[in-house]
Design a protein around this motif. Sequence first.
Motif, PDB file in Angstrom:
ATOM      1  N   ALA A 153       0.906  -1.328  -0.004  1.00 16.50           N
ATOM      2  CA  ALA A 153       0.299   0.149   0.142  1.00 16.50           C
ATOM      3  C   ALA A 153       0.597   1.637   0.040  1.00 16.50           C
ATOM      4  N   ASP A 154       0.525   2.006  -1.292  1.00 15.76           N
ATOM      5  CA  ASP A 154       1.083   3.464  -0.834  1.00 15.76           C
ATOM      6  C   ASP A 154      -0.084   4.414  -0.954  1.00 15.76           C
ATOM      7  N   PRO A 155      -0.092   5.284   0.348  1.00 10.30           N
ATOM      8  CA  PRO A 155       0.620   4.818   1.135  1.00 10.30           C
ATOM      9  C   PRO A 155       0.043   4.544   2.253  1.00 10.30           C
ATOM     10  N   PRO A 156       0.656   3.890   4.040  1.00  8.35           N
ATOM     11  CA  PRO A 156       0.462   2.869   4.598  1.00  8.35           C
ATOM     12  C   PRO A 156      -1.202   3.545   5.419  1.00  8.35           C
ATOM     13  N   TYR A 157      -1.833   2.370   5.931  1.00  7.56           N
ATOM     14  CA  TYR A 157      -2.227   2.535   6.439  1.00  7.56           C
ATOM     15  C   TYR A 157      -1.969   3.890   7.944  1.00  7.56           C
ATOM     16  N   PRO A 158      -2.025   5.493   8.475  1.00 11.67           N
ATOM     17  CA  PRO A 158      -2.377   5.845   8.876  1.00 11.67           C
ATOM     18  C   PRO A 158      -2.531   5.598  10.912  1.00 11.67           C
ATOM     19  N   VAL A 159      -1.297   5.843  11.552  1.00 10.33           N
ATOM     20  CA  VAL A 159      -1.991   5.480  12.910  1.00 10.33           C
ATOM     21  C   VAL A 159      -1.055   6.384  13.350  1.00 10.33           C
ATOM     22  N   GLU A 160      -2.340   6.748  14.667  1.00  4.14           N
ATOM     23  CA  GLU A 160      -1.679   8.524  15.252  1.00  4.14           C
ATOM     24  C   GLU A 160      -0.940   8.252  17.094  1.00  4.14           C
ATOM     25  N   ILE A 161      -0.139   8.910  17.253  1.00  5.15           N
ATOM     26  CA  ILE A 161      -0.036   8.094  18.979  1.00  5.15           C
ATOM     27  C   ILE A 161      -1.249   9.668  19.631  1.00  5.15           C
ATOM     28  N   SER A 162      -1.725   9.633  20.030  1.00  2.03           N
ATOM     29  CA  SER A 162      -2.617  10.246  20.913  1.00  2.03           C
ATOM     30  C   SER A 162      -1.719  11.597  21.515  1.00  2.03           C
ATOM     31  N   PRO A 163      -2.288  12.777  21.054  1.00  2.01           N
ATOM     32  CA  PRO A 163      -1.505  14.096  22.108  1.00  2.01           C
ATOM     33  C   PRO A 163      -0.932  13.427  24.089  1.00  2.01           C
ATOM     34  N   GLY A 164      -1.586  12.862  24.340  1.00  2.00           N
ATOM     35  CA  GLY A 164      -1.833  12.160  25.990  1.00  2.00           C
ATOM     36  C   GLY A 164      -1.100  11.547  25.930  1.00  2.00           C
ATOM     37  N   LEU A 165      -1.127  10.376  24.934  1.00  3.67           N
ATOM     38  CA  LEU A 165       0.261   9.166  25.710  1.00  3.67           C
ATOM     39  C   LEU A 165       1.432   9.976  24.522  1.00  3.67           C
ATOM     40  N   ASN A 166       1.690  10.494  23.989  1.00  2.00           N
ATOM     41  CA  ASN A 166       2.818  11.380  23.805  1.00  2.00           C
ATOM     42  C   ASN A 166       3.437  11.869  24.770  1.00  2.00           C
ATOM     43  N   ALA A 167       2.604  12.967  25.342  1.00  2.00           N
ATOM     44  CA  ALA A 167       3.069  12.924  26.819  1.00  2.00           C
ATOM     45  C   ALA A 167       3.300  12.844  27.562  1.00  2.00           C
ATOM     46  N   LEU A 168       2.509  11.508  28.261  1.00  3.89           N
ATOM     47  CA  LEU A 168       2.782  10.307  28.697  1.00  3.89           C
ATOM     48  C   LEU A 168       4.362   9.621  28.325  1.00  3.89           C
ATOM     49  N   LEU A 169       4.380  10.064  27.305  1.00  2.00           N
ATOM     50  CA  LEU A 169       5.614   8.917  27.196  1.00  2.00           C
ATOM     51  C   LEU A 169       6.905   9.944  27.480  1.00  2.00           C
ATOM     52  N   ARG A 170       7.076  11.220  26.678  1.00  2.00           N
ATOM     53  CA  ARG A 170       8.053  12.159  27.092  1.00  2.00           C
ATOM     54  C   ARG A 170       8.280  12.274  28.771  1.00  2.00           C
ATOM     55  N   GLU A 171       7.481  12.331  29.189  1.00  2.81           N
ATOM     56  CA  GLU A 171       7.351  12.629  30.375  1.00  2.81           C
ATOM     57  C   GLU A 171       7.617  10.898  31.283  1.00  2.81           C
ATOM     58  N   THR A 172       7.444   9.877  30.691  1.00  7.31           N
ATOM     59  CA  THR A 172       7.762   8.327  31.348  1.00  7.31           C
ATOM     60  C   THR A 172       9.546   8.571  31.004  1.00  7.31           C
ATOM     61  N   ALA A 173       9.857   8.751  30.229  1.00  4.25           N
ATOM     62  CA  ALA A 173      11.602   8.286  29.312  1.00  4.25           C
ATOM     63  C   ALA A 173      12.756   9.859  30.338  1.00  4.25           C
ATOM     64  N   ARG A 174      11.762  11.106  30.215  1.00  2.00           N
ATOM     65  CA  ARG A 174      12.444  11.581  31.672  1.00  2.00           C
ATOM     66  C   ARG A 174      12.706  11.242  32.829  1.00  2.00           C
ATOM     67  N   ARG A 175      12.084  10.520  33.243  1.00  2.00           N
ATOM     68  CA  ARG A 175      11.658  10.545  34.598  1.00  2.00           C
ATOM     69  C   ARG A 175      13.391   8.984  34.521  1.00  2.00           C
ATOM     70  N   SER A 176      12.430   8.275  33.393  1.00  5.39           N
ATOM     71  CA  SER A 176      13.430   6.664  33.267  1.00  5.39           C
ATOM     72  C   SER A 176      15.070   6.660  33.092  1.00  5.39           C
ATOM     73  N   THR A 177      15.468   8.713  32.478  1.00  7.38           N
ATOM     74  CA  THR A 177      16.509   8.549  32.500  1.00  7.38           C
ATOM     75  C   THR A 177      17.498   9.827  33.301  1.00  7.38           C
ATOM     76  N   GLY A 178      16.458  10.324  34.096  1.00  6.45           N
ATOM     77  CA  GLY A 178      16.876  11.258  35.408  1.00  6.45           C
ATOM     78  C   GLY A 178      17.810  10.690  36.337  1.00  6.45           C
TER      79      GLY A 178
END
Length: 453
Positions: free
Chosen positions: A428-453
Amino acid sequence: MSQHAHWVGDADIALFTDLYELRMLQAYWSTGMRETAVFSLFSRKLPERRNYLLACGLDDALHCLERMRFSPGALAYLHSLPDFEDAFLEWLSEFRFTGDVHAVPEGTPVFPEEPILEVVAPIAEAQLAETVLMNQIHLQTVLASKAVRVVEAARGRAAIVDFGMRRMHGADAGLKSARAFYIAGVDSTSNVLAGRVYGIPISGTMAHSFIQAFDHEIDAFRAFARLYPETVLLVDTYETVEGVRRVVDLARELGADFRVRGVRLDSGDLAELAFRAREILDAAGLYEVEIFASGGLDEDEIAAILARGAPITGFGVGSAMAVSSDAPVLDIAYKLTAYAGVPRTKLSPGKRILPGRKQVFRIEEDGRAVRDVIARHDERHPGRPLLAPAMIDGRRRDAGMTDLAAARARARDEVARLPDRIRDIRIADPPYPVEISPGLNALLRETARRSTG
């Protein structure tokens, strides 16, 4: 020495695991780690030539969780190893899975990073589930995802029969593959045990060896048709066109008693031979005798044969579908995403983990899927939520998520909702779009900061 190494039965499920899982269980036990964990099972990426995966295997996965026990024999074996303390083995004697499972129902198309299922349970229980859950979900999702391509290639113009059991990788796979294929839309199977266990329609023709055992091909046809009047006769043992002519001879000989349902082509240029066979059969007035084809087929060959207009009404598909020969492995993972109420992640290159419990929303317009959103489980978004409770407190919640007939109907309907380019067997071109929600993206950033802090 093994006492019963022939099959993985219910009594063996707890030992159907990797050694490091049990070592981690003892470590959790010895350090007093009893809090609830969340593990997510997903595929990081699609194999080449796959535009989506068809989720399958949940029924067997839940079955394994329900029956995960350490029998006296299993405990005796673990006691013989140098790794485990007696007190830990005593604790294992009472082991039960008491957690929850949230999953997409079988027959649901899924895409990279979308959870196929999530386990919420005390960490030891969720950890021990890893190997068997990955094993059951991986096999059947791989095979259903291949089979749905074969079904798509036939485009409703020909039936598909599963001929793959004899080249499957073991007896367990040979049985469960038939179930995955049926969910994906395959019409029937040659697997008799699958017919008994799952109620799948079974079908079959005949082998070359039966014809070879007779001095004359026509004698073999005559004997088989006498016993099975509505059979499909295999015509390519010696020379295909002559084999079709002998079927015509048999029809003249039997007259009104001739009820042979079809002829089977198993080698050569199947499209060209189908045209020749149809011409011979029609000239003899055998318009109702159908043409069935087999012999090393996959979705590409089926699509090419039908594109030529070949008068074939059924295909037997074996090895290529049975082992998903072009894409036999998924980049499947089962990863910790939360423990003791704290989201967890992993930051290894190419192996990120979306933290916490999640939900997937499928956004549709005019009845067709247009994109998915992976979100935190407590978010609300437009579209249909795909993950639903499959098990609560160690007990199944909704039998409809794994019922075979319901899963087959769901696969048919859900695949029909996908964009045409995603259903197509071409990339398929383009592939099926899958988005990460803003809330989950924010949680990912927060979790990454805590894990590396």
